[in-house]
Scaffold this motif. Structure first.
Motif, PDB file in Angstrom:
ATOM      1  N   ALA A   1      59.784  39.368  19.897  1.00  0.00           N
ATOM      2  CA  ALA A   1      60.681  40.481  20.205  1.00  0.00           C
ATOM      3  C   ALA A   1      61.733  40.708  19.123  1.00  0.00           C
ATOM      4  O   ALA A   1      62.572  41.594  19.253  1.00  0.00           O
ATOM      5  CB  ALA A   1      61.374  40.223  21.535  1.00  0.00           C
ATOM      6  N   SER A   2      61.698  39.914  18.053  1.00  0.00           N
ATOM      7  CA  SER A   2      62.766  39.992  17.053  1.00  0.00           C
ATOM      8  C   SER A   2      62.782  41.325  16.322  1.00  0.00           C
ATOM      9  O   SER A   2      63.847  41.797  15.910  1.00  0.00           O
ATOM     10  CB  SER A   2      62.632  38.848  16.052  1.00  0.00           C
ATOM     11  N   GLY A   3      61.619  41.953  16.166  1.00  0.00           N
ATOM     12  CA  GLY A   3      61.574  43.241  15.472  1.00  0.00           C
ATOM     13  C   GLY A   3      62.320  44.336  16.214  1.00  0.00           C
ATOM     14  O   GLY A   3      62.921  45.220  15.602  1.00  0.00           O
ATOM     15  N   LEU A   4      62.299  44.290  17.544  1.00  0.00           N
ATOM     16  CA  LEU A   4      62.972  45.302  18.351  1.00  0.00           C
ATOM     17  C   LEU A   4      64.415  44.941  18.663  1.00  0.00           C
ATOM     18  O   LEU A   4      65.290  45.806  18.693  1.00  0.00           O
ATOM     19  CB  LEU A   4      62.217  45.498  19.675  1.00  0.00           C
ATOM     20  N   TYR A   5      64.672  43.662  18.903  1.00  0.00           N
ATOM     21  CA  TYR A   5      65.959  43.254  19.444  1.00  0.00           C
ATOM     22  C   TYR A   5      66.787  42.396  18.496  1.00  0.00           C
ATOM     23  O   TYR A   5      67.921  42.031  18.836  1.00  0.00           O
ATOM     24  CB  TYR A   5      65.748  42.478  20.754  1.00  0.00           C
ATOM     25  N   GLY A   6      66.247  42.078  17.347  1.00  0.00           N
ATOM     26  CA  GLY A   6      66.948  41.212  16.418  1.00  0.00           C
ATOM     27  C   GLY A   6      66.568  39.756  16.616  1.00  0.00           C
ATOM     28  O   GLY A   6      66.079  39.358  17.676  1.00  0.00           O
ATOM     29  N   VAL A   7      66.805  38.940  15.584  1.00  0.00           N
ATOM     30  CA  VAL A   7      66.361  37.548  15.596  1.00  0.00           C
ATOM     31  C   VAL A   7      67.038  36.758  16.709  1.00  0.00           C
ATOM     32  O   VAL A   7      66.391  35.996  17.442  1.00  0.00           O
ATOM     33  CB  VAL A   7      66.638  36.887  14.230  1.00  0.00           C
ATOM     34  N   GLU A   8      68.353  36.905  16.870  1.00  0.00           N
ATOM     35  CA  GLU A   8      69.072  36.076  17.840  1.00  0.00           C
ATOM     36  C   GLU A   8      68.659  36.386  19.274  1.00  0.00           C
ATOM     37  O   GLU A   8      68.391  35.478  20.071  1.00  0.00           O
ATOM     38  CB  GLU A   8      70.579  36.252  17.663  1.00  0.00           C
ATOM     39  N   LEU A   9      68.590  37.673  19.632  1.00  0.00           N
ATOM     40  CA  LEU A   9      68.179  38.027  20.990  1.00  0.00           C
ATOM     41  C   LEU A   9      66.692  37.748  21.194  1.00  0.00           C
ATOM     42  O   LEU A   9      66.274  37.359  22.289  1.00  0.00           O
ATOM     43  CB  LEU A   9      68.496  39.498  21.277  1.00  0.00           C
ATOM     44  N   GLY A  10      65.896  37.936  20.137  1.00  0.00           N
ATOM     45  CA  GLY A  10      64.482  37.585  20.230  1.00  0.00           C
ATOM     46  C   GLY A  10      64.296  36.114  20.544  1.00  0.00           C
ATOM     47  O   GLY A  10      63.406  35.733  21.318  1.00  0.00           O
ATOM     48  N   ARG A  11      65.156  35.261  19.965  1.00  0.00           N
ATOM     49  CA  ARG A  11      65.088  33.829  20.233  1.00  0.00           C
ATOM     50  C   ARG A  11      65.471  33.532  21.689  1.00  0.00           C
ATOM     51  O   ARG A  11      64.874  32.665  22.330  1.00  0.00           O
ATOM     52  CB  ARG A  11      66.022  33.087  19.272  1.00  0.00           C
ATOM     53  N   VAL A  12      66.455  34.259  22.214  1.00  0.00           N
ATOM     54  CA  VAL A  12      66.845  34.074  23.623  1.00  0.00           C
ATOM     55  C   VAL A  12      65.668  34.357  24.541  1.00  0.00           C
ATOM     56  O   VAL A  12      65.407  33.622  25.507  1.00  0.00           O
ATOM     57  CB  VAL A  12      68.039  34.982  23.975  1.00  0.00           C
ATOM     58  N   LEU A  13      64.930  35.424  24.262  1.00  0.00           N
ATOM     59  CA  LEU A  13      63.819  35.817  25.129  1.00  0.00           C
ATOM     60  C   LEU A  13      62.671  34.810  25.101  1.00  0.00           C
ATOM     61  O   LEU A  13      61.833  34.796  26.016  1.00  0.00           O
ATOM     62  CB  LEU A  13      63.309  37.199  24.746  1.00  0.00           C
ATOM     63  N   GLN A  14      62.615  33.980  24.067  1.00  0.00           N
ATOM     64  CA  GLN A  14      61.574  32.950  23.999  1.00  0.00           C
ATOM     65  C   GLN A  14      61.884  31.773  24.932  1.00  0.00           C
ATOM     66  O   GLN A  14      61.003  30.959  25.224  1.00  0.00           O
ATOM     67  CB  GLN A  14      61.439  32.428  22.561  1.00  0.00           C
ATOM     68  N   SER A  15      63.116  31.692  25.401  1.00  0.00           N
ATOM     69  CA  SER A  15      63.506  30.593  26.282  1.00  0.00           C
ATOM     70  C   SER A  15      63.165  30.925  27.730  1.00  0.00           C
ATOM     71  O   SER A  15      62.752  32.051  28.055  1.00  0.00           O
ATOM     72  CB  SER A  15      65.000  30.313  26.141  1.00  0.00           C
ATOM     73  N   ARG A  16      63.346  29.959  28.602  1.00  0.00           N
ATOM     74  CA  ARG A  16      63.069  30.166  30.017  1.00  0.00           C
ATOM     75  C   ARG A  16      64.165  31.031  30.639  1.00  0.00           C
ATOM     76  O   ARG A  16      65.358  30.789  30.420  1.00  0.00           O
ATOM     77  CB  ARG A  16      63.001  28.825  30.740  1.00  0.00           C
ATOM     78  N   PRO A  17      63.810  32.055  31.423  1.00  0.00           N
ATOM     79  CA  PRO A  17      64.846  32.888  32.047  1.00  0.00           C
ATOM     80  C   PRO A  17      65.737  32.072  32.977  1.00  0.00           C
ATOM     81  O   PRO A  17      65.293  31.119  33.629  1.00  0.00           O
ATOM     82  CB  PRO A  17      64.043  33.917  32.843  1.00  0.00           C
ATOM     83  N   SER A  18      67.002  32.470  33.053  1.00  0.00           N
ATOM     84  CA  SER A  18      67.912  31.845  34.006  1.00  0.00           C
ATOM     85  C   SER A  18      67.534  32.202  35.433  1.00  0.00           C
ATOM     86  O   SER A  18      67.742  31.409  36.360  1.00  0.00           O
ATOM     87  CB  SER A  18      69.352  32.304  33.731  1.00  0.00           C
ATOM     88  N   SER A  19      67.000  33.396  35.624  1.00  0.00           N
ATOM     89  CA  SER A  19      66.483  33.829  36.918  1.00  0.00           C
ATOM     90  C   SER A  19      65.456  34.919  36.681  1.00  0.00           C
ATOM     91  O   SER A  19      65.433  35.560  35.618  1.00  0.00           O
ATOM     92  CB  SER A  19      67.607  34.344  37.827  1.00  0.00           C
ATOM     93  N   ALA A  20      64.601  35.144  37.679  1.00  0.00           N
ATOM     94  CA  ALA A  20      63.591  36.191  37.581  1.00  0.00           C
ATOM     95  C   ALA A  20      63.214  36.638  38.978  1.00  0.00           C
ATOM     96  O   ALA A  20      63.159  35.832  39.905  1.00  0.00           O
ATOM     97  CB  ALA A  20      62.355  35.695  36.830  1.00  0.00           C
ATOM     98  N   PHE A  21      62.955  37.924  39.119  1.00  0.00           N
ATOM     99  CA  PHE A  21      62.510  38.439  40.408  1.00  0.00           C
ATOM    100  C   PHE A  21      61.784  39.762  40.209  1.00  0.00           C
ATOM    101  O   PHE A  21      61.816  40.376  39.136  1.00  0.00           O
ATOM    102  CB  PHE A  21      63.682  38.593  41.389  1.00  0.00           C
ATOM    103  N   ILE A  22      61.103  40.189  41.261  1.00  0.00           N
ATOM    104  CA  ILE A  22      60.431  41.481  41.316  1.00  0.00           C
ATOM    105  C   ILE A  22      61.181  42.335  42.329  1.00  0.00           C
ATOM    106  O   ILE A  22      61.506  41.863  43.421  1.00  0.00           O
ATOM    107  CB  ILE A  22      58.959  41.341  41.725  1.00  0.00           C
ATOM    108  N   ALA A  23      61.480  43.579  41.980  1.00  0.00           N
ATOM    109  CA  ALA A  23      62.127  44.510  42.903  1.00  0.00           C
ATOM    110  C   ALA A  23      61.166  45.628  43.267  1.00  0.00           C
ATOM    111  O   ALA A  23      60.371  46.071  42.431  1.00  0.00           O
ATOM    112  CB  ALA A  23      63.396  45.088  42.275  1.00  0.00           C
TER     113      ALA A  23
END
Length: 242
Positions: free
Chosen positions: A206-228
């Motif tokens: 995701a680094s191309g769209l969101y930048g390297v730092e935020l792309g790295r965050v998205l590679q980690s496990r989410p703090s929470s997740a759900f379906i609405a």
């Protein structure tokens, strides 16, 4: 709805997958629009990677556009607030939004100044009894990124004061304008029911769209997740903040 608000579009947002990540607020400072401040939940700052289906989209509440009424969207967003008189407005800021239709991306950039891009997309929704799996994919340079969540059981309204309520109940949008200042617009919908996710994550670069730092965050496990489940929504015409 205020009698002075003008409807820009109506639609249904359905099958929302919401992956939420706690982040250092300094990563978001450059994205915060004029007149707003970062919002937080129990002292923590979050970004959300969100995939969903736009259905039955109509401009101005009545005008359907052929081949552009139903489509997918994936966005990366964070949360802000702004004081208007005695009211605190809780809003969303989009870092980038992906859609598969060029005309939609162009319109959103022109009308709201949002950072929309057009990429190939697809989704898959599987339901087996009480089990549910929702997946959104988008293609960047011949490689597919994937956003997925699984859940089991029945949905329910978020518990009062929960993170799920915080994430889903922001009813304003804010965007920085190229000409200076920022735009505020109202998004109206009923509270959504949610399924707590049993498994969820993002796969891809995701680094191309969101930048390297935020792309790295998205590679980690989410703090929470759900379906609405989603609902009918109304997006009103924006106004430039003074």
């Amino acid at each position: 709805m205020s009698p002075t608000e003008t409807v820009f579009l109506t639609a249904e947002w359905r099958d929302l997958v919401m992956l939420n990540y706690e982040v250092d607020p300094r990563l978001l400072d450059k994205y915060v629009p004029f007149g707003t401040a970062l919002d937080s939940f129990l002292g923590k700052t979050y970004i959300s990677l969100v995939g969903f289906r736009f259905c039955r989209t109509k401009l101005f509440g009545s005008l359907s556009i052929a081949l552009h009424s139903d489509f997918d969207e994936v966005n990366l967003r964070f949360y802000v607030r702004r004081k208007e008189g005695d009211e605190y407005r809780r809003g969303v800021v989009f870092i980038a939004e992906i859609v598969p239709k060029q005309a939609i991306a162009v319109t959103a950039r022109l009308v709201y100044g949002e950072n929309y891009v057009c990429l190939p997309m697809k989704h898959q929704i599987c339901m087996d009894g009480s089990k549910r799996k929702v997946e959104y994919q988008w293609q960047v340079k011949n490689k597919w990124c994937q956003l997925t969540a699984q859940a089991i059981g029945a949905p329910a309204l978020p518990r009062e004061g929960s993170l799920e309520q915080f994430i889903t109940e922001h009813y304003w949008g804010y965007s920085t304008q190229r000409s200076g200042g920022s735009l505020e617009y109202h998004v109206s919908h009923v509270p959504w029911q949610v399924w707590g996710s049993t498994a969820a994550g993002f796969d891809g670069d995701a680094s191309g769209l969101y930048g390297v730092e935020l792309g790295r965050v998205l590679q980690s496990r989410p703090s929470s997740a759900f379906i609405a489940d989603g609902s009918l929504i109304t997006v009103f015409k924006g106004r430039k903040l003074p």
